[in-house]
Motif scaffolding. Structure first.
Motif, mmCIF file in Angstrom:
data_model
loop_
_atom_site.group_PDB
_atom_site.id
_atom_site.type_symbol
_atom_site.label_atom_id
_atom_site.label_comp_id
_atom_site.label_asym_id
_atom_site.label_seq_id
_atom_site.Cartn_x
_atom_site.Cartn_y
_atom_site.Cartn_z
ATOM 1 N N LEU A 3 1.182 -1.066 0.064
ATOM 2 C CA LEU A 3 -0.125 0.081 0.154
ATOM 3 C C LEU A 3 0.894 1.517 0.097
ATOM 4 O O LEU A 3 0.542 2.202 -0.922
ATOM 5 N N GLU A 4 2.424 1.193 0.841
ATOM 6 C CA GLU A 4 2.596 3.369 0.911
ATOM 7 C C GLU A 4 3.748 2.649 -0.239
ATOM 8 O O GLU A 4 3.515 3.781 -1.108
ATOM 9 N N THR A 5 4.131 1.439 -1.521
ATOM 10 C CA THR A 5 4.572 1.075 -2.456
ATOM 11 C C THR A 5 3.558 2.004 -3.395
ATOM 12 O O THR A 5 4.056 3.653 -4.537
ATOM 13 N N SER A 12 1.044 7.241 8.271
ATOM 14 C CA SER A 12 1.208 8.212 9.677
ATOM 15 C C SER A 12 0.874 10.012 8.742
ATOM 16 O O SER A 12 0.410 10.799 9.093
ATOM 17 N N ASP A 13 0.576 9.856 7.437
ATOM 18 C CA ASP A 13 0.157 10.653 6.724
ATOM 19 C C ASP A 13 -1.784 10.765 7.233
ATOM 20 O O ASP A 13 -2.308 12.149 6.487
ATOM 21 N N PHE A 14 -2.471 10.201 7.927
ATOM 22 C CA PHE A 14 -3.552 10.054 7.715
ATOM 23 C C PHE A 14 -4.012 10.923 9.068
ATOM 24 O O PHE A 14 -3.021 10.099 10.400
ATOM 25 N N GLU A 15 -5.151 11.516 9.982
ATOM 26 C CA GLU A 15 -5.383 11.373 11.069
ATOM 27 C C GLU A 15 -6.900 11.212 11.036
ATOM 28 O O GLU A 15 -7.507 10.581 10.784
ATOM 29 N N GLY A 16 -7.263 10.793 12.831
ATOM 30 C CA GLY A 16 -8.606 10.465 13.097
ATOM 31 C C GLY A 16 -8.734 9.127 12.549
ATOM 32 O O GLY A 16 -8.119 8.442 12.839
ATOM 33 N N ASP A 17 -10.044 9.172 12.189
ATOM 34 C CA ASP A 17 -10.853 7.220 12.011
ATOM 35 C C ASP A 17 -9.710 7.354 10.866
ATOM 36 O O ASP A 17 -9.841 5.991 10.542
ATOM 37 N N LEU A 18 -9.722 7.497 9.492
ATOM 38 C CA LEU A 18 -9.317 7.018 7.911
ATOM 39 C C LEU A 18 -7.573 6.905 8.625
ATOM 40 O O LEU A 18 -6.561 7.892 9.123
ATOM 41 N N ASN A 19 -7.545 5.818 8.109
ATOM 42 C CA ASN A 19 -6.155 5.488 8.180
ATOM 43 C C ASN A 19 -5.600 4.575 6.251
ATOM 44 O O ASN A 19 -6.564 5.335 5.436
ATOM 45 N N SER A 25 -9.228 1.102 0.783
ATOM 46 C CA SER A 25 -9.982 0.361 0.426
ATOM 47 C C SER A 25 -11.624 1.065 -0.368
ATOM 48 O O SER A 25 -11.593 0.070 -0.961
ATOM 49 N N TYR A 26 -11.938 2.661 -0.060
ATOM 50 C CA TYR A 26 -13.206 3.293 0.196
ATOM 51 C C TYR A 26 -12.385 3.346 -1.873
ATOM 52 O O TYR A 26 -13.470 3.741 -2.087
ATOM 53 N N CYS A 65 -3.878 -8.713 2.897
ATOM 54 C CA CYS A 65 -2.492 -9.016 3.892
ATOM 55 C C CYS A 65 -2.848 -7.789 5.290
ATOM 56 O O CYS A 65 -2.236 -8.419 5.823
ATOM 57 N N CYS A 66 -3.534 -7.032 5.230
ATOM 58 C CA CYS A 66 -3.572 -5.816 5.985
ATOM 59 C C CYS A 66 -4.890 -6.483 7.041
ATOM 60 O O CYS A 66 -5.612 -5.559 8.505
#
Length: 93
Positions: A3-5, A12-19, A25-26, A65-66
């Protein structure tokens, strides 16, 4: 790691409830272009849809995988097989 690649984003680029996992996925499969690294494909690419399909497939493998439950995660042997099939799909004309 996939996912990062492919998104060029860090968890760490996401805040709150979103990751990162939820964000990807959305967006799949309809909005894959919105989450992938812009350097991977360009809108003028003559094989754009095929590449988007391949990247979407890779992202689905990454999401498998997650999975929260370790027992429900795809094992690495199966992941390798899935990625090999995706590679064949990409290289097919």
């Amino acid at each position: 790691m996939l996912l990062e690649t492919f998104t060029r984003r860090k968890p760490s680029d996401f805040e709150g409830d979103l990751n990162l996992k939820q964000w990807v996925s959305y967006s799949l499969p309809e909005a894959v272009m919105d989450v992938i690294d812009a350097n991977l494909v360009t809108p003028m690419d003559n094989r754009l849809q095929k590449k988007l399909d391949v990247v979407s497939s890779i992202m689905k493998v990454a999401l498998d995988c997650c999975t929260e439950s370790p027992a429900r995660r795809t094992n690495m042997k199966d992941v390798v097989g899935m990625l090999q099939k995706i590679k064949i799909q990409l290289l097919a004309r």
